[in-house]
Design a protein around this motif. Sequence first.
Motif, PDB file in Angstrom:
ATOM      1  N   LYS A 115       0.819  -1.216   0.000  1.00  0.00           N
ATOM      2  CA  LYS A 115       0.000   0.000   0.000  1.00  0.00           C
ATOM      3  C   LYS A 115       0.852   1.264   0.000  1.00  0.00           C
ATOM      4  CE  LYS A 115      -4.184   1.940   2.016  1.00  0.00           C
ATOM      5  NZ  LYS A 115      -5.253   1.780   3.043  1.00  0.00           N
ATOM      6  N   ASP A 116       2.048   1.202   0.625  1.00  0.00           N
ATOM      7  CA  ASP A 116       2.924   2.373   0.648  1.00  0.00           C
ATOM      8  C   ASP A 116       3.793   2.484  -0.606  1.00  0.00           C
ATOM      9  OD1 ASP A 116       4.830   0.386   1.009  1.00  0.00           O
ATOM     10  OD2 ASP A 116       5.302   0.941   3.078  1.00  0.00           O
ATOM     11  N   GLY A 117       3.677   1.519  -1.517  1.00  0.00           N
ATOM     12  CA  GLY A 117       4.410   1.569  -2.767  1.00  0.00           C
ATOM     13  C   GLY A 117       5.868   1.169  -2.691  1.00  0.00           C
ATOM     14  N   LYS A 118       6.305   0.671  -1.539  1.00  0.00           N
ATOM     15  CA  LYS A 118       7.726   0.351  -1.378  1.00  0.00           C
ATOM     16  C   LYS A 118       8.100  -1.016  -1.945  1.00  0.00           C
ATOM     17  CE  LYS A 118       8.416   3.202   2.765  1.00  0.00           C
ATOM     18  NZ  LYS A 118       8.808   3.205   4.199  1.00  0.00           N
ATOM     19  N   PHE A 119       7.149  -1.954  -1.960  1.00  0.00           N
ATOM     20  CA  PHE A 119       7.472  -3.323  -2.353  1.00  0.00           C
ATOM     21  C   PHE A 119       6.506  -3.827  -3.415  1.00  0.00           C
ATOM     22  CE2 PHE A 119       8.637  -2.856   2.154  1.00  0.00           C
ATOM     23  CZ  PHE A 119      10.002  -3.076   2.062  1.00  0.00           C
ATOM     24  N   LEU A 120       7.034  -4.700  -4.264  1.00  0.00           N
ATOM     25  CA  LEU A 120       6.226  -5.468  -5.196  1.00  0.00           C
ATOM     26  C   LEU A 120       6.283  -6.927  -4.774  1.00  0.00           C
ATOM     27  CD1 LEU A 120       4.679  -5.816  -7.951  1.00  0.00           C
ATOM     28  CD2 LEU A 120       6.937  -6.280  -8.948  1.00  0.00           C
ATOM     29  N   TYR A 121       5.121  -7.565  -4.699  1.00  0.00           N
ATOM     30  CA  TYR A 121       5.033  -8.986  -4.383  1.00  0.00           C
ATOM     31  C   TYR A 121       4.575  -9.732  -5.636  1.00  0.00           C
ATOM     32  CZ  TYR A 121       4.895  -6.855   0.259  1.00  0.00           C
ATOM     33  OH  TYR A 121       5.170  -6.096   1.372  1.00  0.00           O
ATOM     34  N   ALA A 122       5.211 -10.861  -5.939  1.00  0.00           N
ATOM     35  CA  ALA A 122       4.885 -11.617  -7.144  1.00  0.00           C
ATOM     36  C   ALA A 122       4.651 -13.081  -6.805  1.00  0.00           C
ATOM     37  CB  ALA A 122       6.009 -11.494  -8.170  1.00  0.00           C
ATOM     38  N   ALA A 123       3.599 -13.655  -7.374  1.00  0.00           N
ATOM     39  CA  ALA A 123       3.325 -15.083  -7.224  1.00  0.00           C
ATOM     40  C   ALA A 123       4.285 -15.854  -8.123  1.00  0.00           C
ATOM     41  CB  ALA A 123       1.883 -15.386  -7.596  1.00  0.00           C
ATOM     42  N   GLU A 124       5.032 -16.802  -7.526  1.00  0.00           N
ATOM     43  CA  GLU A 124       6.066 -17.507  -8.274  1.00  0.00           C
ATOM     44  C   GLU A 124       6.062 -18.996  -7.941  1.00  0.00           C
ATOM     45  OE1 GLU A 124       9.062 -13.611  -8.059  1.00  0.00           O
ATOM     46  OE2 GLU A 124       9.799 -15.566  -7.404  1.00  0.00           O
ATOM     47  N   ASN A 125       6.636 -19.767  -8.845  1.00  0.00           N
ATOM     48  CA  ASN A 125       6.776 -21.206  -8.676  1.00  0.00           C
ATOM     49  C   ASN A 125       8.231 -21.553  -8.395  1.00  0.00           C
ATOM     50  OD1 ASN A 125       6.359 -23.963  -8.690  1.00  0.00           O
ATOM     51  ND2 ASN A 125       6.112 -24.145 -10.901  1.00  0.00           N
ATOM     52  N   ASP A 126       8.498 -22.146  -7.236  1.00  0.00           N
ATOM     53  CA  ASP A 126       9.798 -22.754  -6.946  1.00  0.00           C
ATOM     54  C   ASP A 126       9.683 -24.189  -7.442  1.00  0.00           C
ATOM     55  OD1 ASP A 126      12.027 -23.983  -5.915  1.00  0.00           O
ATOM     56  OD2 ASP A 126      11.664 -23.416  -3.830  1.00  0.00           O
ATOM     57  N   PHE A 127       9.918 -24.381  -8.741  1.00  0.00           N
ATOM     58  CA  PHE A 127       9.538 -25.646  -9.367  1.00  0.00           C
ATOM     59  C   PHE A 127      10.448 -26.800  -8.980  1.00  0.00           C
ATOM     60  CE2 PHE A 127      11.455 -22.778 -12.553  1.00  0.00           C
ATOM     61  CZ  PHE A 127      12.620 -23.451 -12.882  1.00  0.00           C
ATOM     62  N   ASN A 128      11.682 -26.544  -8.607  1.00  0.00           N
ATOM     63  CA  ASN A 128      12.547 -27.650  -8.196  1.00  0.00           C
ATOM     64  C   ASN A 128      12.140 -28.217  -6.845  1.00  0.00           C
ATOM     65  OD1 ASN A 128      14.211 -27.627 -10.502  1.00  0.00           O
ATOM     66  ND2 ASN A 128      15.402 -25.916  -9.692  1.00  0.00           N
ATOM     67  N   ASN A 129      11.643 -27.351  -5.961  1.00  0.00           N
ATOM     68  CA  ASN A 129      11.196 -27.805  -4.640  1.00  0.00           C
ATOM     69  C   ASN A 129       9.693 -28.018  -4.558  1.00  0.00           C
ATOM     70  OD1 ASN A 129      13.768 -27.768  -3.176  1.00  0.00           O
ATOM     71  ND2 ASN A 129      13.726 -25.563  -3.541  1.00  0.00           N
ATOM     72  N   GLU A 130       9.007 -27.867  -5.692  1.00  0.00           N
ATOM     73  CA  GLU A 130       7.576 -28.140  -5.808  1.00  0.00           C
ATOM     74  C   GLU A 130       6.758 -27.384  -4.762  1.00  0.00           C
ATOM     75  OE1 GLU A 130       7.074 -32.387  -5.833  1.00  0.00           O
ATOM     76  OE2 GLU A 130       8.010 -32.590  -7.811  1.00  0.00           O
ATOM     77  N   THR A 131       6.997 -26.079  -4.708  1.00  0.00           N
ATOM     78  CA  THR A 131       6.247 -25.260  -3.753  1.00  0.00           C
ATOM     79  C   THR A 131       6.072 -23.849  -4.309  1.00  0.00           C
ATOM     80  OG1 THR A 131       6.090 -24.611  -1.425  1.00  0.00           O
ATOM     81  CG2 THR A 131       8.249 -24.417  -2.457  1.00  0.00           C
ATOM     82  N   GLY A 132       5.092 -23.143  -3.773  1.00  0.00           N
ATOM     83  CA  GLY A 132       4.848 -21.775  -4.189  1.00  0.00           C
ATOM     84  C   GLY A 132       5.575 -20.784  -3.304  1.00  0.00           C
ATOM     85  N   VAL A 133       6.022 -19.678  -3.899  1.00  0.00           N
ATOM     86  CA  VAL A 133       6.679 -18.620  -3.135  1.00  0.00           C
ATOM     87  C   VAL A 133       6.136 -17.269  -3.589  1.00  0.00           C
ATOM     88  CG1 VAL A 133       8.798 -19.928  -2.740  1.00  0.00           C
ATOM     89  CG2 VAL A 133       8.630 -18.426  -4.746  1.00  0.00           C
ATOM     90  N   ILE A 134       6.337 -16.280  -2.730  1.00  0.00           N
ATOM     91  CA  ILE A 134       6.028 -14.895  -3.055  1.00  0.00           C
ATOM     92  C   ILE A 134       7.344 -14.139  -3.154  1.00  0.00           C
ATOM     93  CG2 ILE A 134       4.813 -12.805  -2.350  1.00  0.00           C
ATOM     94  CD1 ILE A 134       2.980 -15.206  -3.043  1.00  0.00           C
ATOM     95  N   GLY A 135       7.705 -13.747  -4.364  1.00  0.00           N
ATOM     96  CA  GLY A 135       8.922 -12.969  -4.547  1.00  0.00           C
ATOM     97  C   GLY A 135       8.714 -11.546  -4.056  1.00  0.00           C
ATOM     98  N   ILE A 136       9.729 -10.992  -3.378  1.00  0.00           N
ATOM     99  CA  ILE A 136       9.655  -9.639  -2.810  1.00  0.00           C
ATOM    100  C   ILE A 136      10.668  -8.765  -3.556  1.00  0.00           C
ATOM    101  CG2 ILE A 136       9.760  -8.262  -0.704  1.00  0.00           C
ATOM    102  CD1 ILE A 136       9.617 -11.025   0.788  1.00  0.00           C
TER     103      ILE A 136
END
Length: 354
Positions: A115-136
């Motif tokens: 909300k303060d515009g300082k960070f972007l969050y992205a939905a990402e795939n950590d495909f080697n470890n078969e899990t989802g992550v949020i890139g910052i």
Amino acid sequence: MEINRRQFIYASVASPFFTGSVMAADAPAFVLAGKDEDGGYYSVLLDQNARILRAVPLPGRAHGAAYCRQSNTLITFARRPDQFAVAYAAETASPITVIQSAKGRHFYGHGAFSKDGKFLYAAENDFNNETGVIGIYDAQDRFNRLGEWQSGGIGPHEIRCSNDGKRLIIANGGILTHPDYPRQKLNLPDMSPSLTILDLPNGDLVNQVVLDPVLRQVSLRHFAEDHQGTIWVGGQYQGPLVDDVPLLFKLELASSVLEPLVLPRSLGPGIKQYIGSVAVSGQGSKIAFSAPKGNRVLIWNEQENSFEPGYSESDICGLAPMGSGFLMSTGRGKLIHRTTEQLRFQWDNHITVL
């Protein structure tokens, strides 16, 4: 997909942006991803009347977008399993940078600014470890990647900051994929979709809602938050079309239970087990769910506690609040609001409000 960042930005500056009859000084109000008649991919800006202002060329097919009000910056994300996101100035369409996903990651097509515009969050795939992550990413330093959080599941798709800016809401679709098998779904018998809520800015887990195991193949993909903090969720069922399963849910503030909306029998079979987008009206009393495979939009009236007559159109998916109703888009190039317009782009699944 490998992108030469400098070459792409240079090409974007050198290429003339498509400009409609509206002057470039008019303020953009919506953004969509689309493909033009020549097969080129673009991020397309519309004004408040849904007229095209200009289009920014992209290196490949895109999906969703995120907007930062503080910097007036737009990010358009690649469709899974591509690895680019393009940042540009919303007012001028001037390119800022191309973000390349980290090694061993790809984007899932959605992201959100703090909300303060300082960070972007992205939905990402950590495909080697078969899990989802949020890139910052550092939104004030050319989107340098700062780290990541666990998304709380597999296949994070749509993510949004809550209306108050204190939470990050994540729809984990539960479907395992890998870029070596680009559009294959690798774990359908063992899916575990969820809605995860993280505290901001530290990423601590606040709440996680997991569907009953009976509904494990209802992939939770898209959602919207209304003015009271209720989250409205649309699912995509990975089982047989003949199964009778709920696809529309709501999560009340401070609840840990996804409450299904019961569709009238006349509507249920027609949505083909697939909800493509969710939007809340400007007044907050109506929620629209698109069913592109069923060629229709369902509209829930929260005040009346019932469904209204919706809208039917081939391959209709994109939704955004507009006036007292909704702006809707189709994969065949139509924009629908007060009138229907056929434009030069085939629209991807989502409309982002600026």
